[in-house]
Design an enzyme around this catalytic site. Structure first.
Site, PDB file in Angstrom:
ATOM      1  CB  CYS A 178      -4.754  -9.977   0.584  1.00  0.00           C
ATOM      2  SG  CYS A 178      -4.458  -9.102   2.136  1.00  0.00           S
ATOM      3  CG  ASP A 193      -2.077   0.811   1.199  1.00  0.00           C
ATOM      4  OD1 ASP A 193      -2.176   1.626   0.269  1.00  0.00           O
ATOM      5  OD2 ASP A 193      -2.945   0.646   2.074  1.00  0.00           O
ATOM      6  CG  ASN A 249      -7.686  -3.793   3.889  1.00  0.00           C
ATOM      7  OD1 ASN A 249      -7.426  -4.661   4.710  1.00  0.00           O
ATOM      8  ND2 ASN A 249      -6.839  -3.435   2.944  1.00  0.00           N
ATOM      9  CE  LYS A 300      -1.043  -7.986   0.895  1.00  0.00           C
ATOM     10  NZ  LYS A 300      -0.127  -7.533   1.951  1.00  0.00           N
ATOM     11  CD1 TRP A 301      -8.514  -8.278  -4.865  1.00  0.00           C
ATOM     12  CD2 TRP A 301      -8.038  -8.226  -7.042  1.00  0.00           C
ATOM     13  NE1 TRP A 301      -9.642  -7.879  -5.531  1.00  0.00           N
ATOM     14  CE2 TRP A 301      -9.387  -7.846  -6.873  1.00  0.00           C
ATOM     15  CE3 TRP A 301      -7.516  -8.278  -8.337  1.00  0.00           C
ATOM     16  CZ2 TRP A 301     -10.213  -7.524  -7.946  1.00  0.00           C
ATOM     17  CZ3 TRP A 301      -8.348  -7.961  -9.400  1.00  0.00           C
ATOM     18  CH2 TRP A 301      -9.678  -7.585  -9.198  1.00  0.00           C
ATOM     19  CG  ASP A 302      -5.707  -6.051   1.155  1.00  0.00           C
ATOM     20  OD1 ASP A 302      -6.576  -6.778   1.674  1.00  0.00           O
ATOM     21  OD2 ASP A 302      -4.827  -5.454   1.810  1.00  0.00           O
ATOM     22  CG  ASP A 332      -3.194  -7.980   8.053  1.00  0.00           C
ATOM     23  OD1 ASP A 332      -2.638  -8.408   7.024  1.00  0.00           O
ATOM     24  OD2 ASP A 332      -3.988  -7.026   8.037  1.00  0.00           O
TER      25      ASP A 332
HETATM   26  C1  GLA Z   1      -4.280  -5.193   4.697  1.00  0.00           C
HETATM   27  C2  GLA Z   1      -3.347  -6.331   4.358  1.00  0.00           C
HETATM   28  C3  GLA Z   1      -1.945  -5.974   4.765  1.00  0.00           C
HETATM   29  C4  GLA Z   1      -1.520  -4.711   4.054  1.00  0.00           C
HETATM   30  C5  GLA Z   1      -2.499  -3.590   4.364  1.00  0.00           C
HETATM   31  C6  GLA Z   1      -2.191  -2.362   3.522  1.00  0.00           C
HETATM   32  O1  GLA Z   1      -4.423  -5.044   6.073  1.00  0.00           O
HETATM   33  O2  GLA Z   1      -3.760  -7.532   4.953  1.00  0.00           O
HETATM   34  O3  GLA Z   1      -1.052  -7.018   4.466  1.00  0.00           O
HETATM   35  O4  GLA Z   1      -1.474  -4.948   2.670  1.00  0.00           O
HETATM   36  O5  GLA Z   1      -3.837  -3.975   4.106  1.00  0.00           O
HETATM   37  O6  GLA Z   1      -3.041  -1.301   3.779  1.00  0.00           O
END
Ligand code: GLA
Length: 732
Positions: A520, A361, A474, A470-472, A542
């Site tokens: 992710c 990020d 949140n 890395k496709w997140d 995490d």
């Molecule tokens: C999530 C992911 C982390 C990281 C943060 C970045 O929490 O699980 O590994 O990439 O976002 O904001």
């Protein structure tokens, strides 16, 4: 995908003459699927209902296969409510979970499904059911994998009438297990940074729902179940029925005993807040639920499921390529990403043997914190004045490939994207909306949002030499409204969103066949077989504390393959719990899956670099066994407060690795020997310590598999948070 062999699926009708095994009344139809010691059988009774007959160990040829006898315990429990149906409609007084519940346009909500036809195409059995009076049809599909006995089941509902039908509930499959009061249900639960906790409860008439109402899979409950029998099922013995729903949205797996003690399991879309207006002529498909059976306990169940995932679920790359050792800068820099800082980290990462360098990020838009920038996927010119190219060139010159973090489904209100398209978010117009991590969810169910997301991702990957994303995501959904959609179609969001997510991933992969992706969701918040079919690896949690991770990894591997389970070595004390551990211990914990490094390498001492280089090199000598081998959970971290042990055995049994991890020791402890499993009894194996060093006193250098598996290895460990790994190699 490897095709199942025809001989693996023995379908009684019509692959063999139906009469050969039918012992029911003339005209009854019985279907049987066999694979790897598992038999699944279902049949049509003399009234036309489709009935479950058997799911479990193999039945012998010629065994009677009859739909179960109808019993009517009392006038309070009439026949349809007590005789299990393979896929019951909600009607006729059904009181167990239905496969499907509908409301017809005239208000009628009675649905009674009976057998209409069937088809066998290769390895797939399709059975069509129809309502007794109205043109509403349900198609059930069954495919069994001959190598693992894992059965794939799904359903489709079709409205053959002239008026819309509202679908209120739709499962992919309903399963029935024999009567018993000793069933125990295992499931995986948790929360952010504490995912993958294995829980076990008794199966009783009180319904247990493993579910997500969050729009995405979630950290709370994973769409996986395993059912064993008290006193008979253990880690390496006894019956286990297990399954997973391949869906990345809201889901429900319900488990309960019915009135005569049979266990019913229904898996499908979550009926909570579900409604789908099925127009005349339309169909609605479910995702697939994959279900298996093992006679070899929870260990046997997970090994069978891992093998199935490796062969049938993972995309081609993940099948063909071992996971590269990656470096990720998130824990080192958080949002403070700069060209110079990342270049300095890349130098260090390459020096310890990393093969992939991932910028997390903070590289885009006005992303200096989690308050702004999400949605604006252009390189931040202050942080990367010359774009990403100089960094990517450097990473490649160092012998690594390059990866980038993205969160395509989310937006900060403080972003250009949101300012341009405030109507693109999931919300109820005119109502307050919840923000979480200062962000909203983009309504990916909309065609314009889908096109936009695919467009920028495609450009990003086309214009930069990116090997990995890395496709997140949140946050979960709140206020699940779809602005502008008709009231009757609002709740299509639950299905259309996930379908479009899959469509974007599929199309991106099609356009960029070499691209690899990590799934992710704030750690392990969206791990399921639907995602696993589209990503090469997943971010497990995490929580990177190496001791917490042992329990997290233990839980994870009950359902999913270590081949996709990423684990990083990060700095000590750990951010999650301030625990201090040695670098050796951190490596030994992280190398039990796909190894990554997430520490701030710029702060490492020279001896740390030497240690890390040693472990990365050692990992490369065993990673094929870790990622492709059979996993034995010899001592679960939850079963013993002090020692835990896992063992990975290569498919050809030529190499095996046994990890022993000690949480803490007391002087009075007298640890017993740990018995390896899975070695070839008659072969001779040498043993060495991974990473070098002398074998503990009394451990022979060479012995047969039988010797190792009966004599075991006494733990050489003393102290707190220490570990060791023994490598067994078959001697020529
Ligand atoms: C999530 C992911 C982390 C990281 C943060 C970045 O929490 O699980 O590994 O990439 O976002 O904001």
């Amino acid at each position: 995908m490897r095709r199942a062999l025809l001989f693996g699926v023995a379908l009684l009708a019509p692959a063999l003459p139906a009469e050969a095994r039918v012992t029911a009344a003339p005209g009854a139809r019985v279907f049987r699927l066999d694979g790897n010691g598992v038999t699944y059988a279902l049949g049509v009774d003399d009234k036309g209902y489709l009935r479950p007959i058997h799911w479990g160990g193999p039945l012998a040829d010629g065994d009677p296969l009859v739909p179960p006898i109808v019993i009517e315990p009392s006038s309070f429990d009439p026949q349809p409510t007590v005789t299990a149906q393979e896929f019951p409609g909600q009607g006729e007084g059904l009181v167990t979970e239905p496969g499907v519940k509908v409301a017809f346009a005239d208000g009628n909500r009675d649905l009674v499904l009976k057998y209409r036809s069937h088809r066998v195409d290769g390895e797939t059995l399709t059975v069509e059911l129809a309502d007794i009076a109205r043109p509403l049809f349900v198609t059930l599909r069954y495919t069994m994998d001959p190598y693992t006995g894992v059965l794939a089941r799904s359903a489709t509902i079709r409205n053959g009438g002239k008026r819309p039908v509202r679908v209120d509930q739709l499962a992919a499959a309903v399963f029935t297990l024999p009567s018993g009061d000793d069933y125990r249900l295992s499931y995986l639960t948790g929360r952010h940074a504490a995912e993958w906790t294995l829980k076990e409860v008794s199966v009783t008439p009180a319904l247990t729902a493993i579910e997500s109402r969050r729009g995405l899979t979630g950290h709370g409950n994973n769409p996986w179940f395993a059912i064993g029998r008290a006193g008979r099922t253990a880690e390496e013995s006894g019956p286990v029925w297990f399954g997973a729903f391949a869906w990345s949205g809201s889901f429900r797996i319900s488990v309960a005993q019915d009135v005569v003690g049979r266990v019913r399991v229904a898996a499908g879309y979550n009926p909570y807040d579900f409604a789908w207006a099925l127009k005349p002529g339309e169909t609605l498909d479910t995702p697939v639920v994959y279900a298996g059976y093992s006679d070899h306990g929870m260990g046997g169940a997970s090994r069978s499921f891992h093998a199935f995932q490796l062969t049938h679920i993972l995309p081609d790359h993940a099948r063909g390529r071992l996971r590269p050792v990656l470096y990720n800068s998130w824990e080192a820099t958080a949002f403070d990403v700069t060209e110079a800082g990342q270049m300095a980290l890349a130098d260090k990462a390459a020096a310890i043997g990393a093969e992939r360098f991932v910028v997390d990020d903070g590289w885009f838009g006005a992303r200096d914190s989690d308050r702004a920038g999400l949605g604006d996927w252009t390189v931040n010119p202050r942080k990367f004045p010359h774009g990403l190219k100089p960094l990517i060139d450097k990473v490649k010159a160092l012998g690594m490939d390059f990866g980038l973090w993205v969160e395509p489904e989310s937006v900060n209100p403080d972003s250009d994207l949101y300012r341009q398209h405030p109507d693109w978010v999931i919300a109820f117009p005119g109502r307050p909306r919840t923000e979480a991590r200062n962000q909203l969810v983009l309504n990916l169910a909309r065609a314009d949002v889908r096109t936009h997301v695919l467009g920028w991702l495609d450009r990003l990957v086309s214009e930069n030499d990116i090997a990995f994303l890395k496709w997140d995501v949140n946050r979960r959904w709140t206020e699940p409204g779809w602005a502008g959609k008709s009231p009757g179609d609002q709740q299509r969001l639950y299905v259309d969103y996930v379908r479009n997510l899959y469509a974007v991933l599929d199309e991106l992969r099609r356009r960029h066949p070499a691209l690899e992706i990590e799934g992710c969701a704030g750690g392990g918040g969206r791990v399921d077989l639907g995602m696993m079919a589209r990503v090469d690896q997943v971010w497990t949690s995490d929580n990177t504390d190496p001791s917490d991770r042992l329990a997290i990894q233990d839980g994870f591997t009950h359902a999913y393959a270590p081949a996709v389970m990423m684990a990083w070595v990060t700095d000590s004390p750990n951010w999650a719990n301030t625990r201090v551990t040695s670098l050796d211990y951190r490596f030994l914990s992280a190398m039990q899956g796909g190894l990554g490094i997430g520490a701030n390498l710029l702060k490492w001492q020279a001896e740390d670099v030497v240690t890390a280089r040693k472990w990365v090199a050692a990992y490369k000598t065993i990673r094929s066994t870790i990622q492709r081998g059979q996993l034995y959970r010899l001592v679960s971290p939850d079963a013993s407060a002090s020692t835990s042990a896992t063992m990975y055995v290569a498919p050809d049994q030529r190499q095996a690795v046994l990890f022993q991890m000690l949480h803490s020791s007391m002087w009075r402890d007298n640890p017993g020997a740990i018995l390896p499993l899975g070695l070839a009894a008659e072969r001779r194996y040498s043993v060495r310590m991974l990473g070098g060093g002398a074998l503990p006193a009394g451990v022979p250098a060479v012995a047969s598999g039988a010797w190792w598996m009966t004599q075991g290895l006494r733990s050489p460990l003393k102290g707190d948070f220490v570990g060791a790994a023994f490598v067994f190699e078959a001697t020529p």
